[in-house]
Design a protein around this motif. Structure first.
Motif, PDB file in Angstrom:
ATOM      1  N   HIS A  10       0.862  -1.163   0.190  1.00  0.00           N
ATOM      2  CA  HIS A  10       0.091  -0.137   0.096  1.00  0.00           C
ATOM      3  C   HIS A  10       0.910   1.206  -0.088  1.00  0.00           C
ATOM      4  CE1 HIS A  10       0.845  -0.963   4.237  1.00  0.00           C
ATOM      5  NE2 HIS A  10       0.118  -1.818   3.832  1.00  0.00           N
ATOM      6  N   ALA A  13      -1.115   4.743  -0.807  1.00  0.00           N
ATOM      7  CA  ALA A  13      -1.896   5.266   0.394  1.00  0.00           C
ATOM      8  C   ALA A  13      -0.666   5.608   1.582  1.00  0.00           C
ATOM      9  CB  ALA A  13      -2.632   4.044   1.061  1.00  0.00           C
ATOM     10  N   ASP A  14       0.078   5.168   1.579  1.00  0.00           N
ATOM     11  CA  ASP A  14       1.229   5.228   2.672  1.00  0.00           C
ATOM     12  C   ASP A  14       1.948   6.678   2.410  1.00  0.00           C
ATOM     13  OD1 ASP A  14       0.928   3.087   4.203  1.00  0.00           O
ATOM     14  OD2 ASP A  14       2.537   2.140   3.616  1.00  0.00           O
ATOM     15  N   PRO A  17      -1.235   9.955   1.693  1.00  0.00           N
ATOM     16  CA  PRO A  17      -2.463   9.914   2.395  1.00  0.00           C
ATOM     17  C   PRO A  17      -3.436  10.848   2.375  1.00  0.00           C
ATOM     18  CG  PRO A  17      -0.598  10.721   3.950  1.00  0.00           C
ATOM     19  CD  PRO A  17      -0.166  10.193   2.826  1.00  0.00           C
ATOM     20  N   ALA A  20      -5.605  10.021  -0.721  1.00  0.00           N
ATOM     21  CA  ALA A  20      -6.029   8.463  -0.657  1.00  0.00           C
ATOM     22  C   ALA A  20      -7.282   8.377   0.383  1.00  0.00           C
ATOM     23  CB  ALA A  20      -5.171   7.532  -0.444  1.00  0.00           C
ATOM     24  N   ASP A  22      -9.197   5.807   2.712  1.00  0.00           N
ATOM     25  CA  ASP A  22      -9.505   4.396   2.904  1.00  0.00           C
ATOM     26  C   ASP A  22     -10.969   4.015   2.855  1.00  0.00           C
ATOM     27  OD1 ASP A  22      -6.877   3.101   4.329  1.00  0.00           O
ATOM     28  OD2 ASP A  22      -6.894   5.129   4.979  1.00  0.00           O
ATOM     29  N   TRP A  23     -11.250   2.852   2.215  1.00  0.00           N
ATOM     30  CA  TRP A  23     -12.547   2.754   1.713  1.00  0.00           C
ATOM     31  C   TRP A  23     -12.805   1.332   1.519  1.00  0.00           C
ATOM     32  CZ3 TRP A  23     -16.228   5.849   2.648  1.00  0.00           C
ATOM     33  CH2 TRP A  23     -17.207   5.940   2.384  1.00  0.00           C
ATOM     34  N   ARG A  70      -4.738  -2.609   1.606  1.00  0.00           N
ATOM     35  CA  ARG A  70      -5.509  -1.389   2.438  1.00  0.00           C
ATOM     36  C   ARG A  70      -6.267  -0.723   1.198  1.00  0.00           C
ATOM     37  NH1 ARG A  70      -1.939   3.835   4.824  1.00  0.00           N
ATOM     38  NH2 ARG A  70      -3.996   5.143   4.709  1.00  0.00           N
ATOM     39  N   VAL A  72      -7.903   1.813  -1.146  1.00  0.00           N
ATOM     40  CA  VAL A  72      -8.219   3.232  -1.092  1.00  0.00           C
ATOM     41  C   VAL A  72      -9.003   3.763  -2.377  1.00  0.00           C
ATOM     42  CG1 VAL A  72      -6.222   3.932   0.291  1.00  0.00           C
ATOM     43  CG2 VAL A  72      -5.910   4.139  -1.856  1.00  0.00           C
ATOM     44  N   LEU A  94     -11.545   1.345  -6.638  1.00  0.00           N
ATOM     45  CA  LEU A  94     -10.810   1.362  -5.609  1.00  0.00           C
ATOM     46  C   LEU A  94      -9.445   0.998  -5.987  1.00  0.00           C
ATOM     47  CD1 LEU A  94     -12.873  -0.487  -2.886  1.00  0.00           C
ATOM     48  CD2 LEU A  94     -12.278   2.005  -2.915  1.00  0.00           C
ATOM     49  N   GLY A  97      -4.362  -2.071  -4.161  1.00  0.00           N
ATOM     50  CA  GLY A  97      -2.942  -2.022  -3.625  1.00  0.00           C
ATOM     51  C   GLY A  97      -2.058  -2.416  -4.604  1.00  0.00           C
ATOM     52  N   THR A 117     -18.043   5.674  -3.467  1.00  0.00           N
ATOM     53  CA  THR A 117     -16.959   5.999  -2.606  1.00  0.00           C
ATOM     54  C   THR A 117     -17.304   7.594  -2.038  1.00  0.00           C
ATOM     55  OG1 THR A 117     -15.418   7.375  -4.077  1.00  0.00           O
ATOM     56  CG2 THR A 117     -15.454   4.884  -4.110  1.00  0.00           C
TER      57      THR A 117
END
Ligand code: AMP
Ligand code: MG
Length: 490
Positions: A10, A13-14, A17, A20, A22-23, A70, A72, A94, A97, A117
């Motif tokens: 991820h 996402a990292d 942030p 992105a 989280d979903w 994770r 997103v 989505l 990852g 979303t």
């Protein structure tokens, strides 16, 4: 090594942030696989038997998340038909990852059609079977033609009915990309929180796409130059195969140089620069012949977004960005000319090439000759058969004859059989022609997948002639194209 799950990182996402959310996907009641790309699964190191099992299907349907993943929704902005929308984002998709493929490259795994979303605005978050199979097919056809593109891993039906012009079967496409970073991602980062995410996004993009190329003092400029380069090459490839993307908004243009987001796209049959199939593109902004100019326009939007990261001094940043953008025309011309030389069996840098290419395009335009067939017919001429070429240019027989004489003069004493063979290796016989795609999708939506499978099989092995499939090498019956539109209501 294949594994009985998908091991997903991820990193996006990292790293970003703020871009992105989280979903989780909305549950699909009764998911079923209708298309699965086994060679691609293998390339990604995913076990095909597992993918077809209930556990694998649950991941493809968004009903289960692999351990450690994770998912997103990605934020992005976009210029749509020239108008700026500051907040689009994955409204029905989505990013699950990133997976490390068999060659050690990081690839995004993404679900399209997995429910609403926070970016959904008025949309229902859903996708339907016809358009998802269209995207699956077009991506795999482009890939087989050597054109950079996102790939299609699977389509599952969800068991839900989705309202469009009528009731349609709901579906989810699993898309694989070298990344889902778009021009619109940078536009979003530029206007969010005073551009605080811009530099981390540039770093992330360079790590993903140019791991060796970030030693310069100006990473944002490096990224712009790379993007200009890969997009110039990509658009040249589209032009060479007669592909019309149809909705080249900046949110549908990647940093990687892969084709993405096929809605109202199509392969052109009869050659016409004004060709456009989108029901909403009334002005022809995204017509076949406009694609290089639109790509440049989109890249200028990328440059604008990147300006503060290129240099603190705006004038310096503008000068550097402008110089990078100006590289597009030469790079595009070179890629297109090299491609045309290959299609016509000519050495790439002969002095007469440019006049020959322009002469052919002009004749194709006047005769509205079928784009794909023209190049196979030219190879036949070298084998002593001019019938097919004559049939493509019935009212311009003398002119195409003269052109062909000049072309053969330019071939010099090269062995005709060998040149023809080389041409056939780069000029496809089979592309996903509109009328074939429509017929295949219509029967798939009715639950009959044989035509889809058969067309997919053909267009993913496009150069070698198949017995009994001659009808699929020609254009749609007269009148089909004039009434043909693909719809954005996907
Ligand atoms: P596209 O035309 O598919 O490139 O999508 C443009 C924008 O509209 C993106 O932000 C999509 O996520 C969003 N979008 C398209 N269709 C839907 C839908 N049915 N539900 C929610 N968002 C959608
Ligand atoms: Mg899009």
């Amino acid at each position: 090594m294949t594994s009985a799950t998908i091991e997903l990182d991820h990193r996006f996402a990292d790293a970003l942030p703020e871009l992105a959310v989280d979903w989780a996907a909305s549950p699909a009641p009764t998911p079923a696989v209708v298309a699965l790309n086994e060679p691609l699964a293998e390339e990604l190191g995913i076990d095909v038997a597992w993918l077809r099992s209930a556990a694998g299907i649950a991941v493809l349907a968004g009903n289960a998340v692999p351990d450690g993943a994770r998912p997103v929704a990605m934020g992005y902005a976009g210029h749509q038909f020239g108008n700026y929308s500051p907040r689009l984002g994955d409204g029905r998709a989505l990013l699950l990852g990133e997976v490390l493929d068999a060659e050690g490259r990081l690839r995004d795994v993404h679900l399209k059609g997995s429910g609403r979303t926070p970016f959904a605005r008025g949309g229902d978050g859903r996708a339907t079977l016809g358009p998802m199979l269209r995207e699956y097919l077009i991506a795999e056809a482009l890939h087989a033609l050597g054109v950079p593109t996102t790939r299609s891993l699977a389509v599952v039906t969800t068991g839900e009915t989705v309202a469009r012009t009528g009731p349609e079967p709901g579906a989810i496409l699993t898309r694989v990309a070298t990344s889902h970073l778009r021009v619109g991602t940078f536009e979003y980062a530029r206007w969010l929180e005073d551009g605080a995410n811009l530099e981390p996004l540039v770093r992330h993009a360079l790590e993903r796409h140019h791991p060796d190329g970030d030693d310069s003092a100006r990473p944002a400029l490096t990224l712009l130059r790379h993007t200009v380069e890969v997009q110039a090459v990509l658009i040249a490839q589209w032009m060479l195969v007669g592909f019309v993307h149809g909705v080249m908004n900046t949110d549908n243009m990647t940093i990687s140089g892969e084709s993405i987001d096929f809605g109202p796209c199509a392969f052109m049959d009869r050659f016409d620069p004004a060709t456009v199939f989108s029901s909403i593109d009334h002005a022809g902004r995204y017509a076949y012949g406009n694609q290089p100019a639109v790509a440049q326009w989109n890249l200028a939007r990328l440059a604008e977004a990147l300006l503060p990261a290129i240099d603190e001094d705006r004038d310096t940043a503008v000068a550097l960005a402008t110089e990078a953008l100006e590289g597009f025309v030469d790079r595009y011309q070179r890629a297109w000319s090299d491609g045309m030389a290959g299609k016509l069996g000519l050495p790439p840098d002969s002095p007469g090439n440019s006049a020959l290419f322009d002469g052919l395009v002009s004749l194709q335009t006047r005769a509205r000759a079928d784009h794909t067939s023209t190049y196979r017919a030219l190879a036949s001429v070298l084998r002593g058969d001019s019938m097919a070429l004559g049939a493509l240019f019935p009212e311009h027989v003398l002119e195409i004859g003269d052109w062909s004489t000049s072309w053969q003069g330019a071939l010099g004493d090269a062995d005709r059989g060998a040149v023809a063979e080389g041409m056939d290796a780069v000029n496809p016989l089979y592309v996903p022609r509109n009328h074939l795609v429509e017929a295949a999708l219509a029967s798939a939506v009715d639950g009959e997948f044989a035509a889809f499978g058969s067309l997919l099989d053909l267009v993913t092995d496009p150069y070698v002639e198949r017995a009994g499939r001659r009808a699929e090498t020609g254009p749609a019956p007269d009148g089909f194209d004039s009434g043909y539109q693909t719809f954005c209501g996907t």
